[in-house]
Design a protein around this motif. Structure first.
Motif, PDB file in Angstrom:
ATOM      1  N   PHE A  77     -41.197  73.740   0.911  1.00 35.72           N
ATOM      2  CA  PHE A  77     -40.437  74.988   0.780  1.00 35.72           C
ATOM      3  C   PHE A  77     -39.445  74.888  -0.383  1.00 35.72           C
ATOM      4  N   GLY A  78     -38.764  73.738  -0.489  1.00 36.90           N
ATOM      5  CA  GLY A  78     -37.810  73.535  -1.579  1.00 36.90           C
ATOM      6  C   GLY A  78     -38.479  73.570  -2.944  1.00 36.90           C
ATOM      7  N   TRP A  79     -39.636  72.926  -3.057  1.00 43.08           N
ATOM      8  CA  TRP A  79     -40.365  72.960  -4.325  1.00 43.08           C
ATOM      9  C   TRP A  79     -40.802  74.388  -4.662  1.00 43.08           C
ATOM     10  N   TRP A  80     -41.316  75.097  -3.653  1.00 46.12           N
ATOM     11  CA  TRP A  80     -41.771  76.468  -3.870  1.00 46.12           C
ATOM     12  C   TRP A  80     -40.601  77.361  -4.285  1.00 46.12           C
ATOM     13  N   ALA A  81     -39.512  77.318  -3.531  1.00 43.52           N
ATOM     14  CA  ALA A  81     -38.357  78.169  -3.817  1.00 43.52           C
ATOM     15  C   ALA A  81     -37.728  77.821  -5.160  1.00 43.52           C
ATOM     16  N   GLY A  82     -37.734  76.534  -5.516  1.00 44.58           N
ATOM     17  CA  GLY A  82     -37.161  76.113  -6.788  1.00 44.58           C
ATOM     18  C   GLY A  82     -37.882  76.690  -7.989  1.00 44.58           C
ATOM     19  N   ASP A  83     -39.168  76.994  -7.833  1.00 52.09           N
ATOM     20  CA  ASP A  83     -39.956  77.552  -8.934  1.00 52.09           C
ATOM     21  C   ASP A  83     -39.856  79.071  -9.055  1.00 52.09           C
ATOM     22  N   LEU A  84     -39.207  79.704  -8.112  1.00 54.36           N
ATOM     23  CA  LEU A  84     -39.067  81.168  -8.170  1.00 54.36           C
ATOM     24  C   LEU A  84     -38.060  81.567  -9.244  1.00 54.36           C
ATOM     25  N   PRO A  85     -38.223  82.771  -9.821  1.00 53.89           N
ATOM     26  CA  PRO A  85     -37.213  83.241 -10.776  1.00 53.89           C
ATOM     27  C   PRO A  85     -35.895  83.503 -10.046  1.00 53.89           C
ATOM     28  N   ASN A  86     -34.809  83.350 -10.766  1.00 54.49           N
ATOM     29  CA  ASN A  86     -33.487  83.577 -10.166  1.00 54.49           C
ATOM     30  C   ASN A  86     -33.386  85.011  -9.660  1.00 54.49           C
ATOM     31  N   SER A  87     -32.960  85.135  -8.419  1.00 61.40           N
ATOM     32  CA  SER A  87     -32.814  86.450  -7.797  1.00 61.40           C
ATOM     33  C   SER A  87     -32.006  86.283  -6.516  1.00 61.40           C
ATOM     34  N   THR A  88     -31.632  87.401  -5.928  1.00 62.96           N
ATOM     35  CA  THR A  88     -30.946  87.365  -4.643  1.00 62.96           C
ATOM     36  C   THR A  88     -31.854  86.756  -3.581  1.00 62.96           C
ATOM     37  N   GLN A  89     -33.142  87.071  -3.650  1.00 61.01           N
ATOM     38  CA  GLN A  89     -34.088  86.530  -2.680  1.00 61.01           C
ATOM     39  C   GLN A  89     -34.152  85.004  -2.770  1.00 61.01           C
ATOM     40  N   LYS A  90     -34.148  84.476  -3.998  1.00 59.71           N
ATOM     41  CA  LYS A  90     -34.164  83.014  -4.184  1.00 59.71           C
ATOM     42  C   LYS A  90     -32.905  82.397  -3.573  1.00 59.71           C
ATOM     43  N   LEU A  91     -31.753  83.033  -3.776  1.00 60.95           N
ATOM     44  CA  LEU A  91     -30.513  82.534  -3.170  1.00 60.95           C
ATOM     45  C   LEU A  91     -30.611  82.543  -1.649  1.00 60.95           C
ATOM     46  N   ASN A  92     -31.220  83.574  -1.096  1.00 59.25           N
ATOM     47  CA  ASN A  92     -31.401  83.643   0.359  1.00 59.25           C
ATOM     48  C   ASN A  92     -32.336  82.547   0.854  1.00 59.25           C
ATOM     49  N   TYR A  93     -33.409  82.277   0.097  1.00 58.62           N
ATOM     50  CA  TYR A  93     -34.312  81.187   0.472  1.00 58.62           C
ATOM     51  C   TYR A  93     -33.568  79.851   0.478  1.00 58.62           C
ATOM     52  N   PHE A  94     -32.688  79.662  -0.504  1.00 59.89           N
ATOM     53  CA  PHE A  94     -31.941  78.411  -0.541  1.00 59.89           C
ATOM     54  C   PHE A  94     -30.870  78.347   0.543  1.00 59.89           C
TER      55      PHE A  94
END
Length: 191
Positions: A28-45
């Motif tokens: 999950f961390g690897w997947w989320a780390g590759d996402l473009p910066n966004s509010t959704q990415k912050l929520n995943y983290f």
């Protein structure tokens, strides 16, 4: 295999919860780390950090349980060096399941971004003391170090996991040593 040759229910539950959570968190961390910066990415983290802190708490509980409860003996058919290697791998896992989420907490606490951790979006989990108040350049250096350590531990965990599972399967299915019974929640028999 008798009940005394098996781990108890608490040990099994902690083992499987932590194992599944850590493996899921790595990917999950690897997947989320590759996402473009966004509010959704912050929520995943935020979810990643919340699960990581839960793993840390469960891992400390597991270590305390392990130190206060006797483990079942290894099967007599295992060679002495195999027992020593298995014990070393188990203790390496204990170190890693505590050190990895702790490194993540250190990373978040030293981040120059200062983003708070919202524990499952319920409340703010505090940063570790001292780190948030350090100068920005020091925080940037520490953040990079902790991020590197955190991410490299994922690879070490996966390597140890392959060794751990491979050895257990070898003992069980090649050597016919009834080893999986020690940690599988539902007893089964070779017969």
């Amino acid at each position: 295999m008798t009940g005394t040759r098996r781990y108890n229910a608490v040990a099994m539950t902690l083992h499987w919860l932590i194992a599944i959570a850590i493996i899921g968190m790595i990917f999950f961390g690897w997947w989320a780390g590759d996402l473009p910066n966004s509010t959704q990415k912050l929520n995943y983290f935020q979810i990643h950090k919340s699960v990581g802190l839960t793993i840390l708490v469960l891992s400390v509980a597991r270590l305390i349980w392990r130190l206060t409860h006797k483990t079942p003996p290894y099967p007599e058919q295992m060679k002495a060096w195999e027992k020593t290697a298995a014990t070393a791998v188990h203790w390496a896992f204990y170190v890693l399941i505590i050190a990895m989420p702790l490194a993540g907490w250190l990373m978040v606490s030293s981040s120059p971004l200062g983003i708070p951790t919202r524990f499952f979006f319920l409340f703010e989990w505090p940063h570790l003391p001292i780190l948030p108040g350090l100068p920005r350049d020091t925080k940037e250096t520490l953040d990079a170090v902790f991020e590197n350590v955190h991410s490299k531990m994922a690879w070490v965990i996966l390597a140890l996991l392959a060794l751990h599972v491979g050895a257990a399967l070898k003992h069980q299915f090649v050597e016919r040593i009834d080893l999986l019974q020690r940690m599988i929640p539902i007893p089964f028999s070779k017969k």
